[in-house]
Design a protein around this motif. Structure first.
Motif, PDB file in Angstrom:
ATOM      1  N   ASN A 127      -2.531  29.316  -6.235  1.00  0.00           N
ATOM      2  CA  ASN A 127      -1.404  28.426  -5.970  1.00  0.00           C
ATOM      3  C   ASN A 127      -0.118  29.155  -6.376  1.00  0.00           C
ATOM      4  OD1 ASN A 127       0.537  26.465  -5.828  1.00  0.00           O
ATOM      5  ND2 ASN A 127      -0.507  24.987  -7.139  1.00  0.00           N
ATOM      6  N   LYS A 128       0.785  29.367  -5.442  1.00  0.00           N
ATOM      7  CA  LYS A 128       2.005  30.139  -5.703  1.00  0.00           C
ATOM      8  C   LYS A 128       2.934  29.460  -6.708  1.00  0.00           C
ATOM      9  CE  LYS A 128       1.186  33.469  -2.731  1.00  0.00           C
ATOM     10  NZ  LYS A 128       0.899  34.844  -3.188  1.00  0.00           N
ATOM     11  N   THR A 129       2.763  28.147  -6.919  1.00  0.00           N
ATOM     12  CA  THR A 129       3.687  27.431  -7.793  1.00  0.00           C
ATOM     13  C   THR A 129       3.152  27.271  -9.215  1.00  0.00           C
ATOM     14  OG1 THR A 129       2.781  25.264  -7.202  1.00  0.00           O
ATOM     15  CG2 THR A 129       4.572  26.119  -5.827  1.00  0.00           C
ATOM     16  N   PHE A 130       2.013  27.885  -9.531  1.00  0.00           N
ATOM     17  CA  PHE A 130       1.446  27.692 -10.862  1.00  0.00           C
ATOM     18  C   PHE A 130       2.373  28.261 -11.936  1.00  0.00           C
ATOM     19  CE2 PHE A 130       0.012  32.076 -10.403  1.00  0.00           C
ATOM     20  CZ  PHE A 130       0.042  32.554 -11.713  1.00  0.00           C
ATOM     21  N   SER A 131       2.220  27.726 -13.146  1.00  0.00           N
ATOM     22  CA  SER A 131       2.986  28.193 -14.296  1.00  0.00           C
ATOM     23  C   SER A 131       2.036  28.563 -15.427  1.00  0.00           C
ATOM     24  CB  SER A 131       3.953  27.106 -14.779  1.00  0.00           C
ATOM     25  OG  SER A 131       4.960  26.855 -13.822  1.00  0.00           O
ATOM     26  N   GLY A 150       4.100  40.558 -15.926  1.00  0.00           N
ATOM     27  CA  GLY A 150       4.658  40.238 -14.611  1.00  0.00           C
ATOM     28  C   GLY A 150       4.692  38.770 -14.266  1.00  0.00           C
ATOM     29  N   LEU A 151       4.186  37.900 -15.132  1.00  0.00           N
ATOM     30  CA  LEU A 151       4.216  36.465 -14.859  1.00  0.00           C
ATOM     31  C   LEU A 151       5.577  35.901 -15.258  1.00  0.00           C
ATOM     32  CD1 LEU A 151       0.636  35.737 -16.163  1.00  0.00           C
ATOM     33  CD2 LEU A 151       1.382  35.485 -13.799  1.00  0.00           C
ATOM     34  N   LYS A 152       6.129  35.038 -14.428  1.00  0.00           N
ATOM     35  CA  LYS A 152       7.522  34.622 -14.612  1.00  0.00           C
ATOM     36  C   LYS A 152       7.722  33.123 -14.803  1.00  0.00           C
ATOM     37  CE  LYS A 152       8.887  38.865 -14.025  1.00  0.00           C
ATOM     38  NZ  LYS A 152       9.298  39.642 -15.219  1.00  0.00           N
ATOM     39  N   ASN A 153       6.794  32.300 -14.370  1.00  0.00           N
ATOM     40  CA  ASN A 153       6.987  30.848 -14.426  1.00  0.00           C
ATOM     41  C   ASN A 153       6.309  30.267 -15.663  1.00  0.00           C
ATOM     42  OD1 ASN A 153       8.312  30.875 -11.917  1.00  0.00           O
ATOM     43  ND2 ASN A 153       6.371  30.788 -10.827  1.00  0.00           N
ATOM     44  N   MET A 172       2.302  15.991 -25.384  1.00  0.00           N
ATOM     45  CA  MET A 172       1.561  17.140 -24.855  1.00  0.00           C
ATOM     46  C   MET A 172       0.852  16.771 -23.553  1.00  0.00           C
ATOM     47  SD  MET A 172      -1.530  19.250 -26.719  1.00  0.00           S
ATOM     48  CE  MET A 172      -2.360  20.619 -25.886  1.00  0.00           C
ATOM     49  N   LEU A 173       0.186  15.628 -23.540  1.00  0.00           N
ATOM     50  CA  LEU A 173      -0.519  15.191 -22.325  1.00  0.00           C
ATOM     51  C   LEU A 173       0.458  14.938 -21.181  1.00  0.00           C
ATOM     52  CD1 LEU A 173      -3.115  12.717 -23.918  1.00  0.00           C
ATOM     53  CD2 LEU A 173      -3.472  15.099 -23.245  1.00  0.00           C
ATOM     54  N   GLU A 174       1.600  14.361 -21.516  1.00  0.00           N
ATOM     55  CA  GLU A 174       2.622  14.115 -20.484  1.00  0.00           C
ATOM     56  C   GLU A 174       3.121  15.423 -19.878  1.00  0.00           C
ATOM     57  OE1 GLU A 174       7.062  12.023 -20.026  1.00  0.00           O
ATOM     58  OE2 GLU A 174       6.093  12.152 -21.988  1.00  0.00           O
ATOM     59  N   ASP A 175       3.365  16.422 -20.740  1.00  0.00           N
ATOM     60  CA  ASP A 175       3.865  17.705 -20.231  1.00  0.00           C
ATOM     61  C   ASP A 175       2.822  18.414 -19.381  1.00  0.00           C
ATOM     62  OD1 ASP A 175       6.253  17.258 -21.503  1.00  0.00           O
ATOM     63  OD2 ASP A 175       5.769  18.462 -23.270  1.00  0.00           O
ATOM     64  N   LEU A 176       1.558  18.346 -19.783  1.00  0.00           N
ATOM     65  CA  LEU A 176       0.497  18.957 -18.977  1.00  0.00           C
ATOM     66  C   LEU A 176       0.370  18.224 -17.636  1.00  0.00           C
ATOM     67  CD1 LEU A 176      -2.296  19.662 -21.625  1.00  0.00           C
ATOM     68  CD2 LEU A 176      -0.721  21.301 -20.586  1.00  0.00           C
ATOM     69  N   GLU A 177       0.481  16.907 -17.688  1.00  0.00           N
ATOM     70  CA  GLU A 177       0.402  16.114 -16.447  1.00  0.00           C
ATOM     71  C   GLU A 177       1.518  16.492 -15.486  1.00  0.00           C
ATOM     72  OE1 GLU A 177      -1.617  14.118 -14.191  1.00  0.00           O
ATOM     73  OE2 GLU A 177      -2.107  13.208 -16.127  1.00  0.00           O
ATOM     74  N   ASN A 178       2.684  16.820 -16.012  1.00  0.00           N
ATOM     75  CA  ASN A 178       3.833  17.146 -15.165  1.00  0.00           C
ATOM     76  C   ASN A 178       3.904  18.618 -14.778  1.00  0.00           C
ATOM     77  OD1 ASN A 178       4.731  14.478 -15.216  1.00  0.00           O
ATOM     78  ND2 ASN A 178       5.951  14.785 -17.062  1.00  0.00           N
ATOM     79  N   SER A 179       3.004  19.424 -15.311  1.00  0.00           N
ATOM     80  CA  SER A 179       2.984  20.848 -14.956  1.00  0.00           C
ATOM     81  C   SER A 179       2.290  21.032 -13.614  1.00  0.00           C
ATOM     82  CB  SER A 179       2.250  21.652 -16.034  1.00  0.00           C
ATOM     83  OG  SER A 179       2.925  21.555 -17.268  1.00  0.00           O
ATOM     84  N   PRO A 180       2.593  22.117 -12.888  1.00  0.00           N
ATOM     85  CA  PRO A 180       1.967  22.330 -11.576  1.00  0.00           C
ATOM     86  C   PRO A 180       0.451  22.430 -11.659  1.00  0.00           C
ATOM     87  CG  PRO A 180       3.826  23.815 -11.902  1.00  0.00           C
ATOM     88  CD  PRO A 180       3.572  23.166 -13.219  1.00  0.00           C
TER      89      PRO A 180
END
Length: 410
Positions: A127-131, A150-153, A172-180
């Protein structure tokens, strides 16, 4: 001939704040000064702690007349890799039984994270949008390694609740839920820099979100055993994720738990869906290791392998770890009790709820700065204290200093 260097425009690298604190401590002439940002576990005599069975194994190895001094294989010493995989996952792990777990020996966990990050940069393109999701208080440390690969996001997730002085689980759960979706999540286990301990229920909730969002766990299993005194309890999160059929990476460290501080003993553990994938991934990791450091150091890994694979030494080592953990727990109790008797405004109960080498006091950056400048007590920037540096000669002074800076409203 050129009279000026072609590197004249290269600026001096900025020193991180922890390095600045260390240098300030060395320059400090006050006899009361104390440095509590060490990276090693200290014994009661103030010297680096080395378990007796580790000393025995070391002497056995260096005095072996049949030992050669050849380079290790690029992937590392096989007895070490086999031993530390079983150490992390348990001998009855289905990942081991199905031959879908492997590893590459690395120079400490920095090396493990570096080749893991290099591999993910080259091959993790689902997935190109992963962080890369990082706990906020450890964000800078890990981020530099992933950026160098080389990882940037990046998506920092909240971990420390400064109000309740513990795990910020809902945040923490909220932030993981909102991550790509498909993001890589770096997960510190029991010996993290805050000393915060996650319950089995906490880990299950984290795993549920990560499974639903197809996230990749990258564990930091640091100094297994020194969190709770129980090696199996400290490894439970990794084992649980394996039981839930996650593919995962795990950076293992043995520097402190085995007293091998300068030997740089680490391992990058991988668990994949099947043996065919494991073989391919491990071959790529081995190639990266060859390009970056060629072959890993040998003595430290042989010491760890000897202890893990010798039943008598292994039992002695576990007993040594348990005794050390109990000593650290006593130090935590003394910190809390002395601060209570001083009638310091906080309760400090969070100090005894934590575990591992560090006590995270919840001080502000300004209070940490005042501790150094006015009280000559030096802590890392975020205020985590290496409690093994406390003893009968300095505990009263340090707790009084903490009391003063918190009561003065800094």
């Amino acid at each position: 001939m050129m009279t000026l260097s072609i590197f004249l425009d290269v600026p001096e690298a900025t020193k991180d704040t922890d390095k600045q604190k260390e240098e300030a401590h060395l320059k400090d002439r006050d006899r009361r000064k104390i440095f509590l940002a060490q990276r090693v576990l200290l014994s009661e005599d103030g010297q680096p702690w080395v378990p007796l069975p580790v000393k025995k194994a070391y002497l056995q190895i260096v005095n072996d007349p049949t030992r050669n001094h050849e380079h290790l294989p690029v992937a590392g010493e096989q007895g070490f890799i086999r031993g530390v995989i079983e150490f992390a996952l348990g001998k009855d792990s289905k990942a081991i039984l199905h031959n879908r777990a492997s590893g590459v020996q690395t120079p400490g966990t920095t090396g493990a994270f570096r080749i893991g990050a290099e591999f993910l940069h080259r091959w993790y393109h689902i997935n190109k949008t992963f962080s890369v999701c990082l706990a906020q208080l450890a964000h800078d440390r890990y981020r530099g390694i992933f950026e160098a690969a080389g990882l940037k996001n990046f998506c920092p997730y909240r971990f420390w609740d400064k109000i309740n002085m513990g795990l910020a689980l809902p945040e923490m759960l909220e932030d993981l839920e909102n991550s790509p979706d498909f993001s890589i999540v770096v997960l510190p286990t029991s010996c993290n820099s805050t000393g915060v301990q996650l319950s089995h229920s906490d880990w299950r909730q984290i795993a549920d979100i990560m499974k639903r969002k197809n996230m990749l766990p990258f564990f930091h299993l640091k100094d297994q055993g020194l969190g709770s005194g129980d090696v199996d309890a400290d490894a439970w999160p990794v084992r649980y994720f394996v039981s839930e059929d996650f593919e995962l990476f795990c950076a293992q460290s043995f520097s402190t738990s085995f007293g091998l501080y300068g030997e740089r003993v680490g391992n990058l553990l991988i668990v994949m869906k099947n043996n065919e994938v494991v073989v391919s991934v491990r071959s790529q990791l081995e190639g990266l290791a060859r390009d970056i450091w060629s072959t890993p150091p040998s003595i430290g890994s042989r010491v760890v392998a000897t202890v893990l694979n010798n039943p008598t030494l292994y039992v002695e080592w576990k007993d040594s770890v348990m005794m050390t953990v109990r000593r650290l727990m006593v130090i935590r109790e003394k910190i809390r009790e002395k601060l209570r008797l001083l009638e310091t405004i906080k309760s400090w109960e969070h100090v005894t709820r934590q575990a591992g080498l560090c006590a995270f006091l919840g001080l502000t950056l300004n209070q940490v700065d005042v501790l150094a400048k006015k009280k000559h007590v030096y802590l890392p920037e975020h205020g985590q204290m290496n409690i093994s540096g406390l003893n009968a000669t300095n505990l009263d002074y340090v707790t009084r200093a903490i009391h003063d800076v918190t009561m003065d409203g800094h």
